[in-house]
Motif scaffolding. Sequence first.
Motif, PDB file in Angstrom:
ATOM      1  N   PHE A 303       0.934  -1.306  -0.061  1.00 25.42           N
ATOM      2  CA  PHE A 303       0.048  -0.005   0.052  1.00 25.42           C
ATOM      3  C   PHE A 303       0.960   1.267   0.014  1.00 25.42           C
ATOM      4  CE2 PHE A 303      -2.768  -3.388   0.944  1.00 25.42           C
ATOM      5  CZ  PHE A 303      -4.265  -2.649   0.870  1.00 25.42           C
ATOM      6  N   THR A 304       0.441   2.289  -0.399  1.00 25.69           N
ATOM      7  CA  THR A 304       1.113   3.511  -0.351  1.00 25.69           C
ATOM      8  C   THR A 304       1.472   3.949   0.827  1.00 25.69           C
ATOM      9  OG1 THR A 304      -0.876   5.111  -0.879  1.00 25.69           O
ATOM     10  CG2 THR A 304      -0.017   4.031  -2.732  1.00 25.69           C
ATOM     11  N   PRO A 305       2.225   5.107   1.065  1.00 24.58           N
ATOM     12  CA  PRO A 305       2.332   5.693   2.430  1.00 24.58           C
ATOM     13  C   PRO A 305       1.136   6.339   2.758  1.00 24.58           C
ATOM     14  CG  PRO A 305       4.250   6.028   1.048  1.00 24.58           C
ATOM     15  CD  PRO A 305       3.117   5.423   0.329  1.00 24.58           C
ATOM     16  N   ILE A 306       0.394   7.022   1.832  1.00 27.73           N
ATOM     17  CA  ILE A 306      -0.729   7.794   2.299  1.00 27.73           C
ATOM     18  C   ILE A 306      -1.890   6.915   2.714  1.00 27.73           C
ATOM     19  CG2 ILE A 306      -2.790   9.027   1.536  1.00 27.73           C
ATOM     20  CD1 ILE A 306      -0.709  10.425  -0.585  1.00 27.73           C
ATOM     21  N   GLU A 307      -2.029   5.555   2.405  1.00 23.46           N
ATOM     22  CA  GLU A 307      -2.990   4.619   2.583  1.00 23.46           C
ATOM     23  C   GLU A 307      -2.302   4.125   3.862  1.00 23.46           C
ATOM     24  OE1 GLU A 307      -4.353   2.994  -1.989  1.00 23.46           O
ATOM     25  OE2 GLU A 307      -2.705   2.167  -0.935  1.00 23.46           O
ATOM     26  N   LEU A 308      -1.242   3.795   4.079  1.00 21.08           N
ATOM     27  CA  LEU A 308      -0.965   3.195   5.217  1.00 21.08           C
ATOM     28  C   LEU A 308      -0.821   4.039   6.565  1.00 21.08           C
ATOM     29  CD1 LEU A 308       2.498   1.339   4.054  1.00 21.08           C
ATOM     30  CD2 LEU A 308       0.429   0.376   4.784  1.00 21.08           C
ATOM     31  N   ALA A 309      -0.714   5.378   6.166  1.00 19.08           N
ATOM     32  CA  ALA A 309      -0.940   6.447   7.289  1.00 19.08           C
ATOM     33  C   ALA A 309      -2.360   6.634   7.858  1.00 19.08           C
ATOM     34  CB  ALA A 309      -0.163   7.713   6.977  1.00 19.08           C
ATOM     35  N   SER A 310      -3.229   6.746   6.494  1.00 18.49           N
ATOM     36  CA  SER A 310      -4.616   6.759   7.230  1.00 18.49           C
ATOM     37  C   SER A 310      -5.181   5.629   7.890  1.00 18.49           C
ATOM     38  CB  SER A 310      -5.460   6.725   5.568  1.00 18.49           C
ATOM     39  OG  SER A 310      -4.972   8.043   4.979  1.00 18.49           O
ATOM     40  N   ILE A 311      -4.708   4.234   7.481  1.00 20.28           N
ATOM     41  CA  ILE A 311      -5.084   3.003   8.342  1.00 20.28           C
ATOM     42  C   ILE A 311      -4.731   3.092   9.874  1.00 20.28           C
ATOM     43  CG2 ILE A 311      -4.981   0.442   8.483  1.00 20.28           C
ATOM     44  CD1 ILE A 311      -4.860   0.527   5.313  1.00 20.28           C
ATOM     45  N   ALA A 312      -3.280   3.591   9.780  1.00 21.97           N
ATOM     46  CA  ALA A 312      -2.436   3.867  11.207  1.00 21.97           C
ATOM     47  C   ALA A 312      -3.380   4.481  12.019  1.00 21.97           C
ATOM     48  CB  ALA A 312      -1.020   4.110  10.909  1.00 21.97           C
ATOM     49  N   VAL A 313      -3.568   5.784  11.564  1.00 22.18           N
ATOM     50  CA  VAL A 313      -4.356   6.987  12.148  1.00 22.18           C
ATOM     51  C   VAL A 313      -5.552   6.342  12.666  1.00 22.18           C
ATOM     52  CG1 VAL A 313      -5.538   8.908  12.065  1.00 22.18           C
ATOM     53  CG2 VAL A 313      -3.014   8.863  11.156  1.00 22.18           C
ATOM     54  N   ALA A 314      -6.349   5.504  11.656  1.00 20.01           N
ATOM     55  CA  ALA A 314      -7.745   5.064  12.236  1.00 20.01           C
ATOM     56  C   ALA A 314      -7.461   4.027  13.440  1.00 20.01           C
ATOM     57  CB  ALA A 314      -8.486   4.526  10.907  1.00 20.01           C
ATOM     58  N   VAL A 315      -6.681   3.341  13.011  1.00 19.49           N
ATOM     59  CA  VAL A 315      -6.526   2.120  14.321  1.00 19.49           C
ATOM     60  C   VAL A 315      -6.030   2.753  15.516  1.00 19.49           C
ATOM     61  CG1 VAL A 315      -5.045   0.242  14.877  1.00 19.49           C
ATOM     62  CG2 VAL A 315      -6.179   0.128  12.479  1.00 19.49           C
ATOM     63  N   PHE A 316      -5.239   3.728  15.556  1.00 20.99           N
ATOM     64  CA  PHE A 316      -4.631   4.297  16.662  1.00 20.99           C
ATOM     65  C   PHE A 316      -5.991   4.975  17.547  1.00 20.99           C
ATOM     66  CE2 PHE A 316      -3.162   8.155  18.931  1.00 20.99           C
ATOM     67  CZ  PHE A 316      -2.397   7.516  19.703  1.00 20.99           C
ATOM     68  N   ILE A 317      -6.876   6.037  16.857  1.00 21.26           N
ATOM     69  CA  ILE A 317      -7.798   6.475  17.537  1.00 21.26           C
ATOM     70  C   ILE A 317      -8.896   5.643  17.918  1.00 21.26           C
ATOM     71  CG2 ILE A 317      -8.946   7.495  15.697  1.00 21.26           C
ATOM     72  CD1 ILE A 317      -9.538  10.157  17.257  1.00 21.26           C
ATOM     73  N   ALA A 318      -9.008   4.572  17.083  1.00 22.96           N
ATOM     74  CA  ALA A 318     -10.230   3.452  17.297  1.00 22.96           C
ATOM     75  C   ALA A 318      -9.858   2.748  18.561  1.00 22.96           C
ATOM     76  CB  ALA A 318     -10.555   2.745  16.084  1.00 22.96           C
ATOM     77  N   LYS A 319      -8.739   2.526  18.598  1.00 26.06           N
ATOM     78  CA  LYS A 319      -8.248   1.588  19.782  1.00 26.06           C
ATOM     79  C   LYS A 319      -8.092   2.346  20.941  1.00 26.06           C
ATOM     80  CE  LYS A 319      -3.879  -0.691  21.374  1.00 26.06           C
ATOM     81  NZ  LYS A 319      -3.831  -0.118  22.766  1.00 26.06           N
ATOM     82  N   SER A 320      -7.815   3.525  20.977  1.00 28.73           N
ATOM     83  CA  SER A 320      -7.919   4.570  22.037  1.00 28.73           C
ATOM     84  C   SER A 320      -9.246   4.711  22.835  1.00 28.73           C
ATOM     85  CB  SER A 320      -7.166   5.931  21.786  1.00 28.73           C
ATOM     86  OG  SER A 320      -6.079   5.704  21.338  1.00 28.73           O
ATOM     87  N   ILE A 321     -10.213   4.646  21.822  1.00 28.07           N
ATOM     88  CA  ILE A 321     -11.622   4.839  22.377  1.00 28.07           C
ATOM     89  C   ILE A 321     -12.254   3.863  22.707  1.00 28.07           C
ATOM     90  CG2 ILE A 321     -13.836   5.588  21.337  1.00 28.07           C
ATOM     91  CD1 ILE A 321     -12.466   8.037  19.745  1.00 28.07           C
ATOM     92  N   ALA A 322     -12.014   2.630  22.063  1.00 27.78           N
ATOM     93  CA  ALA A 322     -12.795   1.523  22.263  1.00 27.78           C
ATOM     94  C   ALA A 322     -12.204   0.525  23.239  1.00 27.78           C
ATOM     95  CB  ALA A 322     -12.934   0.602  20.875  1.00 27.78           C
ATOM     96  N   GLN A 323     -10.965   0.681  23.718  1.00 29.65           N
ATOM     97  CA  GLN A 323     -10.087  -0.243  24.691  1.00 29.65           C
ATOM     98  C   GLN A 323     -10.605  -0.371  26.009  1.00 29.65           C
ATOM     99  OE1 GLN A 323      -6.117   1.193  24.592  1.00 29.65           O
ATOM    100  NE2 GLN A 323      -6.746   2.921  25.878  1.00 29.65           N
ATOM    101  N   ASP A 324     -11.563   0.533  26.505  1.00 29.51           N
ATOM    102  CA  ASP A 324     -12.060   0.488  27.721  1.00 29.51           C
ATOM    103  C   ASP A 324     -13.453  -0.321  27.920  1.00 29.51           C
ATOM    104  OD1 ASP A 324     -13.289   2.449  26.803  1.00 29.51           O
ATOM    105  OD2 ASP A 324     -13.155   3.929  28.295  1.00 29.51           O
ATOM    106  N   GLY A 325     -13.922  -0.503  26.656  1.00 28.24           N
ATOM    107  CA  GLY A 325     -15.399  -1.219  26.858  1.00 28.24           C
ATOM    108  C   GLY A 325     -16.367  -0.169  26.900  1.00 28.24           C
ATOM    109  N   ARG A 326     -16.154   1.292  27.118  1.00 27.58           N
ATOM    110  CA  ARG A 326     -17.295   2.126  27.376  1.00 27.58           C
ATOM    111  C   ARG A 326     -17.179   3.129  26.149  1.00 27.58           C
ATOM    112  NH1 ARG A 326     -16.113   3.638  33.559  1.00 27.58           N
ATOM    113  NH2 ARG A 326     -13.889   4.062  32.346  1.00 27.58           N
ATOM    114  N   THR A 327     -18.056   3.944  25.753  1.00 30.27           N
ATOM    115  CA  THR A 327     -18.255   4.843  24.977  1.00 30.27           C
ATOM    116  C   THR A 327     -19.408   5.877  25.124  1.00 30.27           C
ATOM    117  OG1 THR A 327     -20.086   3.696  23.401  1.00 30.27           O
ATOM    118  CG2 THR A 327     -17.704   3.125  22.963  1.00 30.27           C
TER     119      THR A 327
END
Length: 349
Positions: A303-327
Amino acid sequence: MFFTALIVLFVLSGIAHYAHFGTLYEFIISAAAILFVAGFLGKATESVAHYAGQRLGGFLNATFGNAAELIIAIFLVKEGLFDMVKASLTGSIIGNLLLVLGLSVFLGGLKFKEQRFNVQLASHNSSLMILAVIALVIPAIFISTEHYSVEHSKTLSIAIAGILIVAYILWLVFSMITHKDVLADVEESTPDKGEHPAWSMRTSILFLVVATVMTAFVSEWLVGTLDSLTDKFGLSELFVGAFVIAIVGNAAEHSAAVMLAMKNKIGAAVEIAVGSSLQIALFVAPVLIFVSLLFGNTMDIVFTPIELASIAVAVFIAKSIAQDGRTNWYEGSLLVMVYIILGFAFYLI
């Protein structure tokens, strides 16, 4: 009313394709048709979920919802449009993690002050998302820095694709069989909490098959318009793949996840959004590598650097928000804001 619109748009889409109405009209009609077909798919899977419970129901919704994405991607692979395939996979991953999950958490949070789901499931999902990022980053780094030959690039892509499929199958065994009780949803006691399904189990399964077949036809008609569309409006393949195709192809998840979150079934909504992203990264993308191999022109997994950066950013913030099991609604708004930021960035390419 819904079924009337579904049939009318499906027929119109076929007529527009074979009668050659013009690229723009064909795209608009096919895109509208696939939205209704995806809604039909989502309704059928939600009905099946009544009999299966939230986790399995969410898995089924994500799987059949990804049918549109997979079918569209197969036609793109057949045409050799590998860059658009990777862009659509990127868009699907970030769309599910940011837009689908974000809207579900936001709208569910407006109705319920705080929603909870299994924290152990959240932890495992986070680990799998990181695995997906690693699997995409490693080939990009090694192939570009070590200047692998074309054959070595394809060999590495096939090997990683095989490993990811095995990892996904093991996850299904772990989550659905050996540790099913441990990962059960916090709120779930009886399937669908006494609500009545739209159809019987047999009818729901029949409609799933019918909706999937309809999706296959409309997807092929939609893909046929993309080349001319990108040229006519000066859009990049990256933007069309990552946002236009991804949003249209994931319409089933969008509607079903939001609907479930607003019923305080955030566990099922998370299973659809995060589970769908994992399925795309760990199963659909690898399967497309092998599909391209069958067509005689192997697609690599770089994948291109742009695509990889986008996926990594999405995973990072989704993990930060969902990891405690509360929203809550504010966390949902943050996810949507990140998606809008990426949307602007992709559009300007």
